[in-house]
Design a protein around this motif. Structure first.
Motif, PDB file in Angstrom:
ATOM      1  N   ALA A 140     -10.035 -24.468  12.132  1.00 53.85           N
ATOM      2  CA  ALA A 140     -10.497 -24.460  13.524  1.00 53.85           C
ATOM      3  C   ALA A 140     -10.364 -25.844  14.146  1.00 53.85           C
ATOM      4  O   ALA A 140     -10.005 -25.990  15.320  1.00 53.85           O
ATOM      5  N   ALA A 141     -10.640 -26.879  13.352  1.00 60.50           N
ATOM      6  CA  ALA A 141     -10.556 -28.247  13.869  1.00 60.50           C
ATOM      7  C   ALA A 141      -9.122 -28.628  14.221  1.00 60.50           C
ATOM      8  O   ALA A 141      -8.884 -29.374  15.182  1.00 60.50           O
ATOM      9  N   ARG A 142      -8.164 -28.108  13.469  1.00 63.52           N
ATOM     10  CA  ARG A 142      -6.763 -28.412  13.767  1.00 63.52           C
ATOM     11  C   ARG A 142      -6.334 -27.831  15.102  1.00 63.52           C
ATOM     12  O   ARG A 142      -5.475 -28.395  15.791  1.00 63.52           O
ATOM     13  N   GLU A 143      -6.938 -26.695  15.479  1.00 63.15           N
ATOM     14  CA  GLU A 143      -6.561 -26.026  16.714  1.00 63.15           C
ATOM     15  C   GLU A 143      -7.409 -26.442  17.914  1.00 63.15           C
ATOM     16  O   GLU A 143      -7.010 -26.246  19.058  1.00 63.15           O
ATOM     17  N   ALA A 144      -8.560 -27.022  17.661  1.00 67.91           N
ATOM     18  CA  ALA A 144      -9.520 -27.311  18.731  1.00 67.91           C
ATOM     19  C   ALA A 144      -9.060 -28.477  19.596  1.00 67.91           C
ATOM     20  O   ALA A 144      -8.475 -29.445  19.112  1.00 67.91           O
ATOM     21  N   THR A 145      -9.357 -28.379  20.871  1.00 68.13           N
ATOM     22  CA  THR A 145      -9.100 -29.480  21.789  1.00 68.13           C
ATOM     23  C   THR A 145     -10.391 -30.205  22.158  1.00 68.13           C
ATOM     24  O   THR A 145     -10.353 -31.187  22.891  1.00 68.13           O
ATOM     25  N   LYS A 146     -11.514 -29.700  21.663  1.00 65.78           N
ATOM     26  CA  LYS A 146     -12.811 -30.309  21.924  1.00 65.78           C
ATOM     27  C   LYS A 146     -13.657 -30.156  20.659  1.00 65.78           C
ATOM     28  O   LYS A 146     -13.474 -29.205  19.909  1.00 65.78           O
ATOM     29  N   PRO A 147     -14.577 -31.080  20.393  1.00 67.83           N
ATOM     30  CA  PRO A 147     -15.434 -30.948  19.217  1.00 67.83           C
ATOM     31  C   PRO A 147     -16.229 -29.638  19.258  1.00 67.83           C
ATOM     32  O   PRO A 147     -16.452 -29.058  20.321  1.00 67.83           O
ATOM     33  N   PHE A 148     -16.678 -29.195  18.099  1.00 65.68           N
ATOM     34  CA  PHE A 148     -17.474 -27.975  18.045  1.00 65.68           C
ATOM     35  C   PHE A 148     -18.585 -28.084  17.002  1.00 65.68           C
ATOM     36  O   PHE A 148     -18.463 -28.824  16.020  1.00 65.68           O
ATOM     37  N   LEU A 149     -19.661 -27.352  17.265  1.00 62.21           N
ATOM     38  CA  LEU A 149     -20.717 -27.147  16.286  1.00 62.21           C
ATOM     39  C   LEU A 149     -20.311 -25.991  15.387  1.00 62.21           C
ATOM     40  O   LEU A 149     -19.673 -25.043  15.844  1.00 62.21           O
ATOM     41  N   GLY A 150     -20.686 -26.052  14.121  1.00 61.77           N
ATOM     42  CA  GLY A 150     -20.455 -24.941  13.212  1.00 61.77           C
ATOM     43  C   GLY A 150     -21.778 -24.294  12.853  1.00 61.77           C
ATOM     44  O   GLY A 150     -22.743 -24.985  12.506  1.00 61.77           O
ATOM     45  N   GLY A 151     -21.833 -22.977  12.956  1.00 60.87           N
ATOM     46  CA  GLY A 151     -23.078 -22.284  12.635  1.00 60.87           C
ATOM     47  C   GLY A 151     -22.826 -20.863  12.194  1.00 60.87           C
ATOM     48  O   GLY A 151     -21.672 -20.429  12.092  1.00 60.87           O
ATOM     49  N   PHE A 152     -23.900 -20.129  11.919  1.00 65.05           N
ATOM     50  CA  PHE A 152     -23.896 -18.771  11.398  1.00 65.05           C
ATOM     51  C   PHE A 152     -23.681 -18.813   9.876  1.00 65.05           C
ATOM     52  O   PHE A 152     -22.567 -18.957   9.401  1.00 65.05           O
ATOM     53  N   GLY A 153     -24.735 -18.674   9.130  1.00 64.03           N
ATOM     54  CA  GLY A 153     -24.630 -18.530   7.693  1.00 64.03           C
ATOM     55  C   GLY A 153     -24.846 -19.788   6.879  1.00 64.03           C
ATOM     56  O   GLY A 153     -24.866 -19.727   5.643  1.00 64.03           O
ATOM     57  N   LEU A 154     -25.008 -20.945   7.496  1.00 63.76           N
ATOM     58  CA  LEU A 154     -25.249 -22.173   6.739  1.00 63.76           C
ATOM     59  C   LEU A 154     -26.652 -22.131   6.158  1.00 63.76           C
ATOM     60  O   LEU A 154     -27.634 -21.918   6.876  1.00 63.76           O
ATOM     61  N   ARG A 155     -26.758 -22.367   4.838  1.00 61.76           N
ATOM     62  CA  ARG A 155     -28.049 -22.210   4.177  1.00 61.76           C
ATOM     63  C   ARG A 155     -28.564 -23.462   3.475  1.00 61.76           C
ATOM     64  O   ARG A 155     -29.773 -23.616   3.318  1.00 61.76           O
ATOM     65  N   ASP A 156     -27.678 -24.308   2.987  1.00 68.71           N
ATOM     66  CA  ASP A 156     -28.162 -25.439   2.193  1.00 68.71           C
ATOM     67  C   ASP A 156     -27.219 -26.628   2.321  1.00 68.71           C
ATOM     68  O   ASP A 156     -26.244 -26.594   3.082  1.00 68.71           O
ATOM     69  N   GLU A 157     -27.544 -27.665   1.543  1.00 69.12           N
ATOM     70  CA  GLU A 157     -26.767 -28.888   1.611  1.00 69.12           C
ATOM     71  C   GLU A 157     -25.303 -28.675   1.241  1.00 69.12           C
ATOM     72  O   GLU A 157     -24.413 -29.336   1.781  1.00 69.12           O
TER      73      GLU A 157
END
Length: 276
Positions: free
Chosen positions: A199-216
Motif C-alpha cells: 500500500a505504501a508503494r502505491e500511496a501518494t499520501k501517508p496513511f494510518l494502518g488499522g483493523f485487527g492490530l492486537r499487540d506489539e
C-alpha cells in the motif's frame, strides 16, 4: 474551526523522533472506559501512557459497528446522548489542549445527527478531524476539508486506484488504510506487513494502518510502512478481562507497550526511507 494544526505537529514530531503515531480508539459514554466520577479518566491515562492521537466513537441510535468489541461498546453507551458525548469531547479538549482528537463517522452517524450538526459540533468542541468510514456518503471528504477539519477517509482493499487518488487528494494529513475486512479480526503480522508495504508503494499520501492490530508484534510489522497505527478492539478486550478498579492502570501499561513498538529500529528506518 481548529486554529492549530495539532495533527500535523504530531506527525512532524513523530517523524523527527523516528517513530509512528499511536492512535487509540475509545467510545464516548461507554461505562467500561470511564467512571461516573470522571468519564474522561481513562482517555487522559491513555494519553499519559503514550497515545499520540485519540479517536472517538459517538454513540447514536442507529449506529451498529461491524466489529464485535466496538459494537458492544456502542450498546453499552446507548444511554449517553450524542449531545453529552460532544460535551465530553469539549471537556477533553480543555484538559488536553495539544492532543489531536478525531471522531469516527459512520453513515448512520450522519443520518442520525445530520451533516450540518455534525460539522457544527465538531467545530464547537475543537475537534481536529473526522474519520470517514463512507467517504462517498452524505458527508464527503471534500466537505469535511472545506469546514477546516482534517478529513481522514477510510480506504479498503476494494478502493480502486482512481478513487484512492481522489481520497488522498481530499485528505489533509493522511488516509486510513484498513488492513482487514473489519475491526477485531486476527491479523497475520507477516501478511499485514506485506500488505502495508504494498500500500505504501502505491500511496501518494501517508496513511494510518488499522483493523485487527492486537499487540506489539503486529504494530512492529506494519510500522515501517505507515504514518501511524490505530488500535481499539484489543483495548476493549483487555478492559473486559480486567477488574474495573484496575482498568486505568492496565490500559496505561498496554498503551506503553504499543507506543514502544511504534519506535522504529535502525533497519526499520532504512526500509521506511527506501520505500519513500
Amino acid at each position: 474551526m481548529p486554529t492549530l494544526d495539532r495533527v500535523g505537529d504530531r506527525l512532524r514530531r513523530a517523524e523527527t523522533r523516528g517513530e509512528r503515531l499511536l492512535v487509540v480508539y475509545l467510545t464516548l459514554g461507554d461505562p467500561v472506559t470511564g467512571s461516573p466520577a470522571d468519564p474522561l479518566e481513562l482517555a487522559e491515562a491513555v494519553v499519559a501512557a503514550g497515545a499520540d492521537v485519540l479517536e472517538f466513537g459517538i454513540p447514536t441510535a442507529g449506529t451498529r459497528p461491524r466489529g464485535a468489541d466496538i459494537a458492544a461498546s456502542f450498546d453499552r453507551a446507548r444511554s449517553c446522548a450524542p449531545e453529552r458525548a460532544w460535551e465530553l469531547v469539549g471537556e477533553l479538549r480543555t484538559r488536553l489542549p495539544q492532543v489531536p482528537l478525531l471522531a469516527l463517522v459512520y453513515p448512520s452517524t450522519v443520518t442520525d445527527l445530520g451533516a450540518d450538526r455534525l460539522l457544527e459540533w465538531s467545530d464547537k468542541s475543537e475537534l481536529d478531524g473526522l474519520v470517514l468510514t463512507d467517504p462517498a456518503g452524505r458527508l464527503t471528504a471534500d466537505r469535511v476539508a472545506a469546514a477546516g477539519l482534517s478529513a481522514v477517509p477510510l480506504l479498503t482493499a476494494a478502493t480502486g486506484p482512481a478513487r484512492r487518488r481522489e481520497l488522498e487528494d481530499a485528505a489533509r494529513h493522511f488516509t486510513y488504510q484498513a488492513l482487514a475486512e473489519r475491526t477485531g479480526v486476527r491479523l497475520d503480522p507477516v501478511e499485514a506487513g506485506r500488505f502495508a508495504e504494498a500500500a505504501a508503494r502505491e500511496a501518494t499520501k501517508p496513511f494510518l494502518g488499522g483493523f485487527g492490530l492486537r499487540d506489539e508484534h503486529d504494530i512492529r510489522a506494519v510500522a515501517p510502512h505507515v504514518a501511524g497505527v490505530v488500535v481499539g478492539s484489543e483495548l476493549y478486550r483487555g478492559l473486559a478481562r480486567t477488574a474495573p478498579a484496575a482498568r486505568v492502570a492496565a490500559a496505561g501499561d498496554t498503551v506503553r507497550r504499543w507506543k514502544a513498538a511504534t519506535i522504529l529500529s535502525g533497519s526499520a528506518r532504512s526500509r521506511s526511507a527506501h520505500a519513500r
